[in-house]
Scaffold this motif. Structure first.
Motif, mmCIF file in Angstrom:
data_model
loop_
_atom_site.group_PDB
_atom_site.id
_atom_site.type_symbol
_atom_site.label_atom_id
_atom_site.label_comp_id
_atom_site.label_asym_id
_atom_site.label_seq_id
_atom_site.Cartn_x
_atom_site.Cartn_y
_atom_site.Cartn_z
ATOM 1 N N LEU A 194 0.836 -1.209 0.000
ATOM 2 C CA LEU A 194 0.000 0.000 0.000
ATOM 3 C C LEU A 194 0.870 1.258 0.000
ATOM 4 N N GLN A 195 1.952 1.204 0.779
ATOM 5 C CA GLN A 195 2.843 2.365 0.858
ATOM 6 C C GLN A 195 3.521 2.613 -0.494
ATOM 7 N N LYS A 196 3.940 1.546 -1.147
ATOM 8 C CA LYS A 196 4.578 1.685 -2.470
ATOM 9 C C LYS A 196 3.581 2.252 -3.471
ATOM 10 N N LEU A 197 2.374 1.745 -3.412
ATOM 11 C CA LEU A 197 1.331 2.217 -4.330
ATOM 12 C C LEU A 197 1.086 3.717 -4.140
ATOM 13 N N ALA A 198 0.958 4.126 -2.871
ATOM 14 C CA ALA A 198 0.617 5.520 -2.584
ATOM 15 C C ALA A 198 1.771 6.479 -2.850
ATOM 16 N N LEU A 199 2.988 5.951 -2.934
ATOM 17 C CA LEU A 199 4.134 6.821 -3.201
ATOM 18 C C LEU A 199 4.524 6.814 -4.679
ATOM 19 N N GLY A 200 3.758 6.102 -5.495
ATOM 20 C CA GLY A 200 4.047 6.060 -6.932
ATOM 21 C C GLY A 200 5.302 5.289 -7.252
ATOM 22 N N GLN A 201 5.594 4.272 -6.471
ATOM 23 C CA GLN A 201 6.794 3.453 -6.698
ATOM 24 C C GLN A 201 6.422 2.192 -7.495
ATOM 25 N N PRO A 202 7.438 1.493 -8.038
ATOM 26 C CA PRO A 202 7.127 0.238 -8.732
ATOM 27 C C PRO A 202 6.321 -0.678 -7.816
ATOM 28 N N TRP A 203 5.253 -1.225 -8.348
ATOM 29 C CA TRP A 203 4.276 -1.904 -7.483
ATOM 30 C C TRP A 203 3.725 -3.143 -8.175
ATOM 31 N N THR A 204 3.687 -4.223 -7.424
ATOM 32 C CA THR A 204 3.055 -5.442 -7.943
ATOM 33 C C THR A 204 1.563 -5.343 -7.638
ATOM 34 N N PRO A 205 0.709 -5.357 -8.660
ATOM 35 C CA PRO A 205 -0.728 -5.167 -8.400
ATOM 36 C C PRO A 205 -1.262 -6.072 -7.286
#
Lengths: 504, 486
Positions: free
Chosen positions: B168-179
Motif C-alpha cells: 500500500l505504501q509503495k502504491l501511494a508513493l508512486g513506486q514500482p508496485w506489484t498489483p
C-alpha cells in the motif's frame, strides 16, 4: 430652432476629441445617450420625437468645427515604460540579488526554506490577485468619475477584505501543510509568514499601480531590501526572518504612500464617501476578481506541479526546483518586456477607434470595422515580432552564461519562452476584451486554459520529469491566447456596438 | 497507547467513513433511484470497485497519487452529474445570474433559510432500520474491541499484514508496485488520512471487521428473514476470523465482505451483486480455505434456518451468546497470540514509528530485520540487519578512523537482546513451507536470527568502544537501539 441646442451636440471643453455629428443617426444616438427621450424632446424642445429633434439640431451642430487642438498623447516609449513600470520592484530585487546574494525574498537558503518561500509567494499571489483586480476595477471607475472620497473608502474596504482572505487562506495553508506534511515544521510556519507578509505587500502595491504610482512600489521595495540587508548583515538575524520583517516594512511604506495619495484624491475631488454595498461591489467586480485569481493560477500551476512531483528520497513532499525556477524566471523577464506593449497597444487601439468612429458614419461601417481589424492585426503582429526578438535574444544570452546547467532546464526555458509569449498576446486580448466590457469571454478562455495546464502538466510531470510542467503551462497559455483571439475577432465584427455599449 | 495512536485512529476512521460511507451517499444524492439500505450497499460496492480499479490502473503506471485519485473521483462525479442532467444549467447564463443573485442576497441578509427535516427525509431514515438491530451494536463492539488492540500494538501478527502495508505504501508513493487488489482500494484512505500504509492497514482492519459482521448479518437476515439468526451468523464469522487470522483481517476477510454483499444484493440488484463478486475476486483472486469455510458456514446456517425449525430456534437462541463469545475472542486471541506469534517485538515497531515521527524525513537510517521496511518506507532509509552484519567486521569497526559513511544524519541499529522466538518462526527452511519468502526467510529461522542479532551486538559494542558519537537511543528487556550520529 428657438430652444438652446442640447449640450451633447455642442463641443465640450474637457473633450478635445469632440467632433460634430456625422449624420442624423449619430445625432440621435448622442441625444438618447444623454437621456433625451421622445417625452423629453417634446417637453423641453417642442419636437415630437428624438429623431425630429436630431434632424432639427443637425445643421446647427454642424456649424461647430472639429477641435483642432490635438489630443494630448504620450509617446509610445513613455506608454511602454509606463506599461512595464510595475516591474521596477522586480528589477530592484534582481539588483539586490546580484549585489548581496539575496533580496527582499529568496536567496541562498536551505531546500526546505526555499520551498516554504516559494509556497508562500505563490499562495500570496493567488489569494490577493482577485482582490487587487476587483479593487482596481472599482477604484479606477470611482476616480474616473471624480469621486475620490468613495474611491478611498472602497480601496480600504477591499484591503480589509484582502487581509481577511490572507488570514483565512494562511490558516488553511498551515492546516493542510501540517496535516499532509508538505513541509516539516517550522518551515510550514515560514511559508505562512511569507504568505501573509507578501500578500500585504501585493495589496499595497496594487493600490499604487491603480493610482499609477509604481515608482513608490519601487521605493517601498528598496526600503524593505535595505532593511533586510541591515538586519541580516549588521544584526546577524536569520535571512528568512529578516526578509519577513523587510517585506512587512516595505508593505508599511507602500500603505503609507497609498494613504497619502488616496487622501489627496479625496481632497482634490471633495465630497464625502457615498454609502457602499458589498453586494453591489461584488456584482460589479466579480469577473475581475475571478480573472485575478485564475490568472495567477494559470501562471503558477506549473510551478506547483513541478514542486510536488513525488521523490521518495527528498527531504519534504514539496521541493523547490531551483533549475526549473531559474529557467522560468528568465522567461518571465522576457514576458515583462513584452507585457509593456499591452498598455501602449491598448491605448493606441482605442485612440484609433475613437477617432475613426468620428470620421466614419453608419454608411461606412464596413470600412470602420476593416480599419480596426487592421489595427488589431498590426498590433498583434508587433507582439509576435517582439516575442520572437525577446525570446531569441534571451536564449542566446543565456546560452553564453552558466545560469542553466542542464539540458532539461534549457528545454523548460524554450517551452516557457513560448508560453510567456503566448501569455503576452493573451493579455493584450484580455485588455481589449475588458475595455469592451466582455469579461465573460476572458473567463471563458482562462478556465479551459487552466484545466489544460493542470491536466497536461500533471500527466507529463508524473509520467516524465518535473521540467515538463513547462509544457503544460505553454499549452495552457497558447489555448488562452487562441480563445481570446477568437473572442476579439468575433467582437470585432460589431466593434462599434461593443465600444458604444461598454462606454454607456 | 499514545495520543498519536489515538489521533491516527481517528484520521483513518474518518477517511474510511468518507471513502466507504460519504462517497456512496453523495453518489446516491446525485443519481436517481431507490433510497434504502440495499441500494446504498450497491452504491458502496460500485464506488469501492471504482476505487480499486482506478488504483490498480494508476498504480500500474506508477501514478496512483493524491492528485490522480482526486481527478478520478472528480471525473466520476462530473460524469454522474452529467448523466443526471445537473450540469445543463451551468451553460445557461440565466441560471448563473440567478446563482449570483442568490449569493448576493445571502451576503446582504447575512443568513440563509434554515433547513427543516422534511417528511421525505424522515421516510428515508425509516429504511435504515439496521441501526436499531442488535447486529449494528455488535459491529460497533467489534470495532471498539479490535481497535483497542490496534491502538495498543503497532506490530502485526501476520506476515501478510507487513506485505500489504508495504504494498500500500509503495502504491501511494508512486513506486514500482506489484498489483494487489487487497490494498488498491485503500489508496484513497491513505491519501485522505495522510498516513502511511502500515497505519492504514493497522486501523482499517478493525473497521473492516465491523463491516464483515454487518455483511454477514445482512446476508443471513435477507435469506432467512430472522435477525437473531443473522446475529448468530455474524458472530460465528467473527469467531472464525479471529481464530484463523489472530483477529487481523487479511485479504480473504475483506474479500469475504464482498462475497456476502453480493449474496445479499443478488435478489434485487443483480448487476451490483456481480460487481461485488468481481471486487471480491480482485481482492483475493484465488479464495483461501478460510474464505471458502466462512462462505460455507453462512450457507449452512441459511440452509439450517430455512429448512429446520428446531435448528432455527437453536440459532436464534445462540445469537447473543455467540456475539459475546465473538467479542471475547477478539480481545483474548490477539493478546494470547501476541506472546507466542508475530515476527516483531511491539517495542521495535513503536520505536520505528517514533523515529519516523520525530526525525526529519530521509535524514536517518534504520538497521534492522526486514519487517521494519513496511514502517520506514517513504519516511527514511532502511538497511537489512543481514546485510549490515555481512558488510562489516568487528576488527574493522573497532578502528578509531573507521566510519560507516552512511549519507544520513542518524543511524539507528536495532539489536534484540533477547532474539525473537515465536510460533511463526521455524528451525529450518523446509518448515516454512508455503510461508517461504526470500527476504523474510533469514529472519524466520530461529538460529539464524539469533546469530545475526549476536553479531550486530558485537559490532556495535566494538564500534562504541572507540567512537564517541554512539549512544543508546532506547533500551528495554528485549531490545536495544543504538543511535550513531552522522
Amino acid at each position: 430652432m428657438n430652444k438652446p441646442l442640447p449640450a451633447c451636440l455642442k463641443p465640450r471643453a474637457d473633450d478635445p476629441r469632440w467632433a460634430p455629428p456625422l449624420d442624423v443617426n449619430d445625432a440621435v444616438v448622442r441625444l438618447e445617450t444623454a437621456g433625451i427621450t421622445d417625452a423629453v424632446a417634446e417637453r423641453e424642445y417642442g419636437q415630437r420625437t428624438t429623431w425630429q429633434l436630431a434632424e432639427a439640431c443637425l445643421p446647427w451642430s454642424r456649424m461647430f468645427v472639429t477641435a483642432v487642438e490635438p489630443e494630448p498623447r504620450r509617446s509610445a516609449v513613455l506608454e511602454y515604460l509606463s506599461g512595464i513600470s510595475f516591474s521596477f520592484s522586480l528589477l530592484l530585487c534582481c539588483l539586490a540579488m546580484a549585489l548581496f546574494r539575496f533580496s527582499l525574498w529568496g536567496g541562498d537558503v536551505s531546500a526546505n526554506m526555499a520551498a516554504a518561500v516559494g509556497l508562500g509567494t505563490v499562495s500570496s499571489f493567488i489569494t490577493t490577485g482577485g482582490i487587487v483586480q476587483a479593487m482596481a476595477r472599482r477604484g479606477i471607475f470611482l476616480i474616473s468619475v471624480e469621486d475620490g472620497a468613495t474611491a478611498e473608502a472602497a480601496c480600504w474596504r477591499w484591503v480589509r477584505l484582502g487581509i481577511f482572505c490572507l488570514a483565512a487562506s494562511g490558516l488553511a495553508l498551515l492546516t493542510l501543510a501540517r496535516f499532509y506534511t508538505w513541509l516539516p515544521a517550522p518551515f510550514d510556519l515560514a511559508a505562512v509568514a511569507f504568505h501573509l507578509s507578501l500578500g500585504l505587500l501585493w495589496l499595497a502595491t496594487g493600490i499604487l499601480h491603480m493610482l499609477e504610482r509604481n515608482m513608490w512600489s519601487a521605493v517601498a521595495t528598496a526600503v524593505g531590501t535595505l532593511m533586510v540587508v541591515w538586519l541580516h548583515r549588521a544584526w546577524r538575524i536569520e535571512l528568512a526572518a529578516a526578509q519577513v520583517v523587510g517585506i512587512l516594512i516595505a508593505a508599511a511604506v507602500a500603505f503609507s504612500a497609498c494613504f497619502f495619495f488616496l487622501r489627496d484624491r479625496r481632497r482634490k475631488h471633495g465630497g464625502c464617501p457615498r454609502p457602499q454595498s458589498f453586494a453591489f461591489d461584488t456584482y460589479i467586480a466579480w469577473p475581475h476578481f475571478l480573472f485575478g485569481t485564475f490568472y495567477y493560477l494559470l501562471v503558477f500551476s506549473d510551478r506547483l506541479l513541478a514542486w510536488t512531483v513525488p521523490d521518495i528520497g527528498a527531504p519534504s513532499a514539496v521541493q523547490f526546483r531551483g533549475d526549473y525556477e531559474t529557467a522560468l524566471d528568465i522567461a518571465l523577464f522576457g514576458f515583462i518586456l513584452q507585457a509593456g506593449n499591452v498598455r501602449s497597444s491598448t491605448v493606441a487601439f482605442f485612440h484609433k477607434l475613437a477617432s475613426a468612429q468620428k470620421q466614419l458614419g453608419l454608411s461606412r461601417r464596413s470600412v470602420f470595422i476593416r480599419q480596426m481589424k487592421e489595427v488589431y492585426a498590426r498590433r498583434s503582429a508587433g507582439f509576435l515580432a517582439v516575442a520572437a526578438l525577446t525570446s531569441v535574444g534571451l536564449y542566446t544570452a543565456v546560452a553564453h552564461t552558466t545560469l542553466l546547467t542542464n539540458g532539461q532546464s534549457y528545454t523548460a526555458l524554450i517551452w516557457a519562452l513560448f508560453g510567456f509569449s503566448a501569455l503576452a498576446v493573451a493579455l493584450w486580448n484580455t485588455s481589449l476584451l475588458f475595455r469592451l466590457a466582455q469579461p465573460s469571454d476572458v473567463l471563458g478562455a482562462l478556465i479551459p486554459a487552466i484545466l489544460l495546464n493542470v491536466v497536461l502538466g500533471y500527466a507529463l510531470t508524473r509520467l516524465g520529469a518535473y521540467h515538463y510542467a513547462a509544457v503544460g503551462f505553454t499549452a495552457g497559455a497558447l489555448l488562452y491566447a487562441m480563445l481570446t483571439t477568437r473572442s476579439v475577432l468575433r467582437r470585432m465584427q460589431s466593434i462599434d456596438y461593443y465600444y458604444f455599449a461598454s462606454a454607456s | 497507547m499514545t495520543i498519536t495512536d489515538l489521533i491516527d485512529c481517528v484520521r483513518v476512521t474518518f477517511a474510511f467513513l468518507v471513502v466507504f460511507g460519504a462517497v456512496p451517499c453523495l453518489v446516491a444524492r446525485i443519481s436517481p433511484g431507490d433510497r434504502n439500505l440495499m441500494s446504498f450497499c450497491a452504491l458502496a460496492v460500485r464506488t469501492s470497485l471504482f476505487a480499486a480499479i482506478a488504483a490498480l490502473g494508476l498504480g500500474s503506471m506508477r501514478i496512483c497519487l493524491p492528485g490522480s485519485m482526486l481527478a478520478g473521483y472528480l471525473f466520476l462525479f462530473l460524469m454522474l452529474l452529467w448523466m443526471a442532467g445537473s450540469l445543463e444549467p451551468l451553460w445557461q447564463p440565466q441560471w448563473r445570474a440567478a446563482l449570483l443573485h442568490k449569493i448576493l442576497v445571502f451576503n446582504e441578509n447575512g443568513h440563509g433559510t434554515p433547513r427543516r427535516l422534511s417528511a421525505a427525509s424522515g421516510d428515508r431514515l425509516r429504511h435504515w432500520r439496521i441501526v436499531r438491530e442488535p447486529a449494528f451494536l455488535l459491529s460497533m463492539f467489534i470495532a471498539v474491541a479490535a481497535l483497542s488492540h490496534s491502538l495498543q500494538y503497532v506490530r502485526f501478527l501476520n506476515d501478510q499484514s507487513y506485505s500489504r502495508a508495504l504494498s500500500l505504501q509503495k502504491l501511494a508513493l508512486g513506486q514500482p508496485w506489484t498489483p494487489d487488489g487487497s490494498v488498491a482500494f485503500l489508496a484513497p484512505v491513505v491519501f485522505l488520512s495522510s498516513l502511511d500504509g502500515a497505519t492504514v492497514v493497522r486501523f482499517s482492519g478493525p473497521l473492516f471487521m465491523a463491516v464483515l459482521a454487518l455483511a454477514g448479518f445482512a446476508a443471513v437476515r435477507g435469506a432467512t428473514g430472522s435477525s437473531p439468526v443473522g446475529l448468530a451468523a455474524a458472530a460465528g464469522l467473527i469467531i472464525l476470523t479471529a481464530f484463523s487470522h489472530s483477529a487481523e483481517l487479511q485479504a480473504g476477510g475483506i474479500a469475504l465482505i464482498f462475497w456476502l454483499t453480493g449474496f445479499s444484493l443478488w435478489a434485487r440488484y443483480r448487476w451490483d451483486a456481480l460487481w461485488s463478486v468481481a471486487l471480491a475476486m480482485l481482492i483475493e483472486p484465488i479464495p483461501e480455505l478460510n474464505t471458502v469455510l466462512c462462505v460455507s458456514v453462512i450457507l449452512v446456517i441459511v440452509f439450517l434456518a430455512r429448512f429446520g425449525e428446531a435448528t432455527r430456534r437453536l440459532l436464534q437462541a445462540s445469537g447473543t451468546p455467540l456475539a459475546t463469545a465473538a467479542i471475547v475472542c477478539l480481545i483474548l486471541i490477539p493478546l494470547h497470540r501476541g506472546k507466542t506469534h508475530g515476527s516483531q517485538y511491539n517495542i521495535t515497531a513503536r520505536t520505528v514509528a517514533r523515529i519516523t515521527r520525530e526525525f526529519p524525513r530521509n535524514t536517518w537510517l534504520v538497521v534492522s530485520p526486514v519487517q521494519e521496511v513496511a514502517l520506514t518506507y517513504g519516511h527514511g532509509w532502511h538497511m537489512e540487519l543481514s546485510e549490515f552484519v555481512e558488510t562489516y567486521t568487528v576488527d574493522e569497526v573497532r578502528r578509531p578512523d573507521f566510519s560507516f559513511k552512511f549519507p544520513v544524519g542518524d543511524t539507528f541499529v536495532f539489536v534484540e537482546k533477547e532474539p525473537l522466538t515465536s510460533r511463526s518462526m521455524a528451525s529450518g527452511l523446509s518448515e516454512l513451507g508455503p510461508r517461504f519468502d526470500p527476504p523474510m526467510a533469514p529472519y524466520l529461522l530461529r538460529l539464524n536470527r539469533a546469530s545475526m542479532q549476536f553479531q550486530a551486538a558485537r559490532l556495535l559494542a566494538a564500534y562504541r568502544a572507540t567512537h564517541r558519537g554512539t549512544e543508546v537511543f532506547l533500551e528495554d528487556q528485549q531490545l536495544i537501539v543504538y543511535r550513531i550520529r552522522g
